[in-house]
Structure formats: C-alpha cells, structure tokens
Design a protein around this motif. Structure first.
Motif, short mmCIF file in Angstrom:
data_model
loop_
_atom_site.label_atom_id
_atom_site.label_comp_id
_atom_site.label_asym_id
_atom_site.label_seq_id
_atom_site.Cartn_x
_atom_site.Cartn_y
_atom_site.Cartn_z
N GLN A 94 0.85 -1.19 0.00
CA GLN A 94 0.00 0.00 0.00
C GLN A 94 0.89 1.24 0.00
N HIS A 100 -6.49 1.13 5.65
CA HIS A 100 -5.86 -0.03 6.27
C HIS A 100 -5.15 0.44 7.56
N GLN A 112 -11.96 11.27 0.99
CA GLN A 112 -12.26 10.05 0.24
C GLN A 112 -13.47 10.22 -0.66
N THR A 157 -9.91 4.91 -2.94
CA THR A 157 -8.98 4.87 -1.81
C THR A 157 -9.40 3.74 -0.88
N ALA A 158 -8.56 3.45 0.08
CA ALA A 158 -8.88 2.42 1.07
C ALA A 158 -8.29 2.83 2.40
#
Length: 367
Positions: free
Chosen positions: A284, A309, A296, A306-307
């Motif tokens: 990432q 984590h 986002q 997007t993410a």
C-alpha cells in the motif's frame, strides 16, 4: 479519468500466454494437489527469499496457523504483536486458544515498536509476531535480540512484504519462521487464495510439512494434529510464472511510490516513511490526512478509489473485548487509525494517472 486501485486484470494480461500454458498443463495432467508445480514453486520461493525451506500454504492466514502449531503454541500461551494490522494476525493466535498481547507501533513505519516489547513479556510469553505492514519489515534485529534474550520464537507476519529487504535479507528470512500471503491484491498475488511459510530450521520445516497435510508423515499415518493447509498446483503454477517477473514488479512499485513522494512532497499530507536499512514492496501507499472521509468522498467523485488499512485497531474490535483493552491503551495506533488512507498502488500506474491522483489530492487539501 477513472483509476483502478489494483489493476488486477493487467497482472494476468501481461503474462497471459505463459499463465495459460502453465494452468492448462496442470489441468491436462490432473495433478491438482502437491505435484511437480508446487515442488518447483517452493524451490524457487526458497531461492528468491534466500532461506533453506519454503512451503506453499492455502492462504496467508493458514501460514500463520501452521507456523504457530509447529512451534507448539497452545491455549494460554501469549504472543506479542501489533494492534495495527489485519485481523488475521491476532485472529490466528486466538484460534489456537493463545492470547494476543498488543503493544503500540512506531510513528514512522507503522510497525510494532521494539522498544515497547520487553515490558509486555511475561512467563506465559512464547513468541513475538511482528507485522511487516504496508510492505516493509519491522526492526528485526532488535526484535530478534529481545526474543533470544527471553528464549522466544519470532514469527514474521510478512503478508504485505514479500520481496522486501531488511539489511540485505528478504522478508520471510528474518526470523525463526516467516509467513506471507499470495491473496490476489498482494504484491505477488495468485488467482485465488495462497500463502507460504519460510524457515532455515529443518526440524520445524519437516513438522510444518506434515502438519499442512493433517499431520501425516506417511499415508494414513498421522504423527501430529494438523490441518488441510496445502497450496494447490494450479495456484503454484500461476505464481511460479509471476515470480519470474516479480523483481521487475517490485521496481515498478517503487517507481510509483517515488512519483507519489515527489508530487506530494510539498503537500499537507504525512507521507510514508521507509527506514534507511530496509526497502518496501509497497503493498500500500498510505498517507495520513485530516478529514479523511470527506477527502475520500471527493476523490471517489473524481474517479479515484482509496482504502483505509485499518480503521479500527484490533484491541478495540468487539471480538477482542475479552482481552480487556480500552480506548487510550495504544495512543499512536488509535490516532493513526483515524488518519491513514491508502492511494491506488500497483506496478501498472502510469505517470499521467499518478499526476491526476496527486493533483486532485492537493487541490482538495488546499481548499
């Protein structure tokens, strides 16, 4: 412009003919489980990582389970790990009846802080499980030294860091046993589930080899309680093709990360840090940002996925309430979990796409 977060179709099309040939060979031969393809891949894995032994597993999660089972981890044992990771890290500990013991992370790398480990060790501690988060290994020299001092095993959860370097050695070959994942979106991904374990310890290797086939040492002869944890031949064949080109994929990922760093160096974002003595394979590319959800949403409207984590630290997950942790126990983890945001990352992002992503991100954060 619409951006693909992982560009998984390209991971197939780039080597389509070789992958088809390898897959068709498995299907036409009907060698589906523990055949030549798996043996060849395991040998090539060990050579790439630089360890004596590698075993393909059915998933990265099963790789962690297999390692702990072979090390004799049992109910009531404690394993020290990070609360800032995917749930599989601590979930597998709990599945064996053992107890995850969390310690906070470093500000720069987001990995477990070795300086927090020793105070968490008790007479029940049996292992340390550092997580090589986002693509770079933890401070393994310090961790291994602490483990040696207290007679503990070290299990590297390298699900995100396969191919990364720490002082010239590959992730997976940095401790008692290393584990990784070949989930499709990982830097080296298969076309289903898969994982691997790595070790230089022959006794541990032979035990894991038996345990991944229900503890079997000869047909219908079971020395250990084990599991069905094999990597199937089809996935091994596909991964073996992709492994030939993986070093180039790592370089391209690093080029994408460098372009992100250059384009965002004067922004208000907090950019990822790679320690001087290691490299990252950039599973990432994760920045920290205020008002994350708003950013986002605007990026999504601009076609940029997007993410996060990870948004909820493990010690605050409902399933781990029984451990007795509370909000405030790990302030760095808790603060960062509210700010981290991963941008699209894969070897196939071109400069125009990267510029579009970073221009949009800077525009939003300046408004």
């Amino acid at each position: 412009m619409k951006i693909d977060f992982a560009k998984l179709p390209e991971a197939y099309s780039e080597h389509e003919n070789e992958i088809k040939e390898a897959a068709l060979e498995v299907m036409s031969s009907a060698r589906y489980i523990l055949g030549k393809e798996t043996v060849d891949f395991e040998n090539n894995l060990a050579g790439f990582v630089g360890c004596k032994y590698a075993l393909g597993c059915s998933s990265g999660t099963d790789a962690l389970l297999l390692a702990m089972m072979a090390l004799g981890i049992k109910a009531g044992d404690e394993i020290i790990t990070s609360p800032f990771t995917f749930i599989a890290t601590a979930e597998t500990i709990a599945c064996l009846g053992a107890i995850p013991v969390f310690v906070d992370i470093e500000e720069g790398t987001y990995n477990i802080d070795p300086g927090n480990i020793e105070t968490a060790i008790t007479e029940r501690t049996k292992a340390i499980m550092p997580v090589s988060l986002y693509g770079q290994p933890s401070g393994m020299d310090e961790i291994n030294a602490i483990a040696a001092k207290h007679g503990l095993a070290v299990i590297e959860d390298g699900a995100q860091s396969f191919g990364a370097l720490y002082k010239g050695k590959r992730s997976g070959n940095l401790s008692t046993v290393g584990c990784t994942s070949f989930f499709p979106a990982k830097p080296l991904g298969c076309f289903g589930d898969g994982g691997a374990v790595f070790t230089d310890d022959e006794v541990l290797y032979e035990k894991m080899k038996a345990m991944r086939v229900h503890g079997q040492v000869a047909r219908y002869t079971h020395k250990y309680i084990g599991m069905g944890g094999r990597l199937d031949n089809l996935q091994a064949a596909i991964l073996d093709v992709k492994l030939k080109y993986y070093e180039n994929d790592i370089q391209r990922r690093q080029q994408v990360a460098s372009a992100y760093n250059e384009n965002l160096k004067n922004s208000d974002l907090i950019l990822p840090v790679v320690a001087d003595d290691r490299s990252s394979v950039w599973a990432q590319y994760t920045v920290r940002i205020k008002k994350r959800e708003m950013v986002q949403e605007i990026l999504s409207q601009a076609g940029i996925p997007t993410a996060v984590h990870y948004p909820i630290p493990l010690h605050l997950q409902e399933c781990f309430e029984y451990l007795g942790y509370s909000a405030g126990d790990f302030p760095i983890t808790e603060a960062f979990s509210k700010e981290v945001m991963s941008l699209p990352m894969n070897p196939y992002l071109d400069q125009n796409e990267i510029k579009y992503i970073t221009d949009q991100l800077i525009k939003i954060t300046k408004e």
